[in-house]
Enzyme design. Sequence first.
Site, PDB file in Angstrom:
ATOM      1  N   TYR A   1      -1.277  11.013   4.174  1.00 24.46           N
ATOM      2  CA  TYR A   1      -1.182   9.721   4.860  1.00 24.46           C
ATOM      3  C   TYR A   1      -1.917   8.639   4.053  1.00 24.46           C
ATOM      4  O   TYR A   1      -1.382   7.557   3.812  1.00 24.46           O
ATOM      5  CB  TYR A   1      -1.754   9.829   6.270  1.00 24.46           C
ATOM      6  CG  TYR A   1      -1.621   8.543   7.065  1.00 24.46           C
ATOM      7  CD1 TYR A   1      -0.367   8.067   7.446  1.00 24.46           C
ATOM      8  CD2 TYR A   1      -2.744   7.800   7.416  1.00 24.46           C
ATOM      9  CE1 TYR A   1      -0.243   6.874   8.171  1.00 24.46           C
ATOM     10  CE2 TYR A   1      -2.624   6.616   8.146  1.00 24.46           C
ATOM     11  CZ  TYR A   1      -1.371   6.167   8.516  1.00 24.46           C
ATOM     12  OH  TYR A   1      -1.243   4.984   9.225  1.00 24.46           O
TER      13      TYR A   1
ATOM     14  N   THR B   1      11.214  -2.798  10.411  1.00 26.66           N
ATOM     15  CA  THR B   1      11.510  -1.358  10.430  1.00 26.66           C
ATOM     16  C   THR B   1      10.625  -0.691  11.489  1.00 26.66           C
ATOM     17  O   THR B   1       9.516  -1.148  11.763  1.00 26.66           O
ATOM     18  CB  THR B   1      11.273  -0.706   9.054  1.00 26.66           C
ATOM     19  OG1 THR B   1       9.870  -0.777   8.740  1.00 26.66           O
ATOM     20  CG2 THR B   1      12.077  -1.378   7.952  1.00 26.66           C
TER      21      THR B   1
ATOM     22  N   ALA C   1      11.086  -0.639  14.680  1.00 27.85           N
ATOM     23  CA  ALA C   1      10.854  -1.649  15.728  1.00 27.85           C
ATOM     24  C   ALA C   1      11.080  -1.096  17.129  1.00 27.85           C
ATOM     25  O   ALA C   1      11.013  -1.851  18.095  1.00 27.85           O
ATOM     26  CB  ALA C   1      11.752  -2.859  15.486  1.00 27.85           C
TER      27      ALA C   1
ATOM     28  N   GLY D   1       5.655   1.259  19.386  1.00 30.98           N
ATOM     29  CA  GLY D   1       4.333   0.806  18.966  1.00 30.98           C
ATOM     30  C   GLY D   1       4.257  -0.628  18.472  1.00 30.98           C
ATOM     31  O   GLY D   1       4.756  -1.565  19.099  1.00 30.98           O
TER      32      GLY D   1
HETATM   33  N1  NAP Z   1      -1.546   2.742  15.256  1.00 28.23           N
HETATM   34  C1  NAP Z   1      -2.548   2.685  14.394  1.00 28.23           C
HETATM   35  O1  NAP Z   1      -3.731   2.908  14.758  1.00 28.23           O
HETATM   36  C2  NAP Z   1      -2.310   2.322  12.954  1.00 28.23           C
HETATM   37  C3  NAP Z   1      -3.426   2.163  12.119  1.00 28.23           C
HETATM   38  C4  NAP Z   1      -3.211   1.802  10.797  1.00 28.23           C
HETATM   39  C5  NAP Z   1      -1.924   1.618  10.332  1.00 28.23           C
HETATM   40  N2  NAP Z   1      -0.845   1.802  11.166  1.00 28.23           N
HETATM   41  C6  NAP Z   1       0.503   1.600  10.624  1.00 28.23           C
HETATM   42  O2  NAP Z   1       1.237   0.768  11.501  1.00 28.23           O
HETATM   43  C7  NAP Z   1       2.638   1.039  11.378  1.00 28.23           C
HETATM   44  C8  NAP Z   1       3.277   1.175  12.751  1.00 28.23           C
HETATM   45  O3  NAP Z   1       2.804   2.358  13.369  1.00 28.23           O
HETATM   46  P1  NAP Z   1       2.595   2.552  14.938  1.00 28.23           P
HETATM   47  O4  NAP Z   1       1.153   2.816  15.119  1.00 28.23           O
HETATM   48  O5  NAP Z   1       3.253   1.480  15.674  1.00 28.23           O
HETATM   49  O6  NAP Z   1       3.339   3.963  15.124  1.00 28.23           O
HETATM   50  P2  NAP Z   1       4.580   4.443  16.036  1.00 28.23           P
HETATM   51  O7  NAP Z   1       4.423   3.975  17.434  1.00 28.23           O
HETATM   52  O8  NAP Z   1       4.661   5.897  15.783  1.00 28.23           O
HETATM   53  O9  NAP Z   1       5.812   3.706  15.384  1.00 28.23           O
HETATM   54  C9  NAP Z   1       6.285   4.105  14.125  1.00 28.23           C
HETATM   55  C10 NAP Z   1       7.718   3.659  13.978  1.00 28.23           C
HETATM   56  O10 NAP Z   1       8.176   4.143  12.698  1.00 28.23           O
HETATM   57  C11 NAP Z   1       9.438   4.745  12.902  1.00 28.23           C
HETATM   58  N3  NAP Z   1       9.792   5.754  11.899  1.00 28.23           N
HETATM   59  C12 NAP Z   1       9.221   6.961  11.677  1.00 28.23           C
HETATM   60  N4  NAP Z   1       9.912   7.631  10.741  1.00 28.23           N
HETATM   61  C13 NAP Z   1      10.946   6.829  10.374  1.00 28.23           C
HETATM   62  C14 NAP Z   1      12.025   6.961   9.468  1.00 28.23           C
HETATM   63  N5  NAP Z   1      12.223   8.076   8.764  1.00 28.23           N
HETATM   64  N6  NAP Z   1      12.891   5.939   9.342  1.00 28.23           N
HETATM   65  C15 NAP Z   1      12.738   4.806  10.086  1.00 28.23           C
HETATM   66  N7  NAP Z   1      11.750   4.634  10.966  1.00 28.23           N
HETATM   67  C16 NAP Z   1      10.871   5.633  11.118  1.00 28.23           C
HETATM   68  C17 NAP Z   1       9.347   5.372  14.288  1.00 28.23           C
HETATM   69  O11 NAP Z   1      10.646   5.682  14.761  1.00 28.23           O
HETATM   70  P3  NAP Z   1      10.866   6.894  15.824  1.00 28.23           P
HETATM   71  O12 NAP Z   1      10.408   6.364  17.150  1.00 28.23           O
HETATM   72  O13 NAP Z   1      12.315   7.164  15.739  1.00 28.23           O
HETATM   73  O14 NAP Z   1      10.022   8.043  15.367  1.00 28.23           O
HETATM   74  C18 NAP Z   1       8.664   4.240  15.039  1.00 28.23           C
HETATM   75  O15 NAP Z   1       9.601   3.268  15.409  1.00 28.23           O
HETATM   76  C19 NAP Z   1       2.732   2.293  10.506  1.00 28.23           C
HETATM   77  O16 NAP Z   1       3.064   1.924   9.192  1.00 28.23           O
HETATM   78  C20 NAP Z   1       1.323   2.873  10.534  1.00 28.23           C
HETATM   79  O17 NAP Z   1       1.006   3.615   9.382  1.00 28.23           O
HETATM   80  C21 NAP Z   1      -1.031   2.154  12.473  1.00 28.23           C
END
Ligand code: NAP
Length: 284
Positions: A167, A12, A14, A17
Amino acid sequence: MFSVQDKSIIITGANSGIGKETAEVLAARGAHVTMASRSVDRGEEAKADILKRIPYAQLEVGQCDLSSLASVAAFAAAYQERNNKLYALINNAGVVTTRREMTEDGFEKMLGVNHIGHFYLTTQLLPLLMREDNARVITLSSGAYKWGDIDFADPHLDRTFGIWKGYARSKLANVLFTVELARRLKTSFVNAVSVHPGAASTEIGVDRETGFGKKVHTVLRPILKSSREGAATTIHLASTRELINGGYYYEGGKRQELKGKALDADLAKELWEWGEKEIRQRGF
Ligand SMILES: NC(=O)c1ccc[n+]([C@@H]2O[C@H](COP(=O)([O-])OP(=O)(O)OC[C@H]3O[C@@H](n4cnc5c(N)ncnc54)[C@H](OP(=O)(O)O)[C@@H]3O)[C@@H](O)[C@H]2O)c1
């Protein structure tokens, strides 16, 4: 190490990021990856970008908006119509909202997308996962779970919204969901694990409409991991035999003992039952 060659994997979020990097690496290793994306256009764009580097990648885009139970149900049904196997479900998508927002079904959005959408998706796909040897459900949480709290008296945060509060709560829910799922899967061949990817430079927290939040990432980029580095733990968990059911992993595959409220098995069970009830009440 376990070969993911021709394994069916759903990721999901995908299109961006960590999820996009995970899709690219697993597809490069021969997996058949379904990129579950809330926007088909953004999903197709990410797929085209990956294909530039990995022309043989087996990638499919499926529409799945985790803020809509109807969309999740439609995605799961469509997937099962076209596929009779699923080796890994990677519950990766995540959202941070700066003000209180609600999902289509009336859940506070961070809980609704990050936890409820994935909870419902997983329960829909479990029968398929159960058919596969070594199947796994990998759910992205965060070290932020340690600051989370679940208050069933204020489940939609209408009294006490805060960005961090919302969050952290959703990330605690991701861990508790994994703990309870692992308990329920104890006698099966499916494992459930959760992940802290580390602080990575992605699009997390960036408003997709206004771009608000992008500057914060630009400033922090030098001290953050890259998206590829952030994907390392998920990629490891998708391709190792050494999974501890219910485990919480970080830093490329190290396991860490859970802390605080995440150790509360009764809370994990209560959250599961609360979610089931809330989803049922909405007609799903
Ligand atoms: N980056 C960090 O430092 C960090 C740290 C700890 C945990 N995480 C976790 O890692 C995971 C990936 O995050 P990321 O950092 O890669 O962030 P990201 O680049 O913002 O990617 C998040 C993804 O989730 C999708 N998304 C958001 N709302 C959605 C919805 N309603 N239905 C389906 N998809 C949805 C986004 O789609 P859109 O592009 O359409 O918005 C995007 O593809 C998350 O669970 C986050 O909490 C990240």
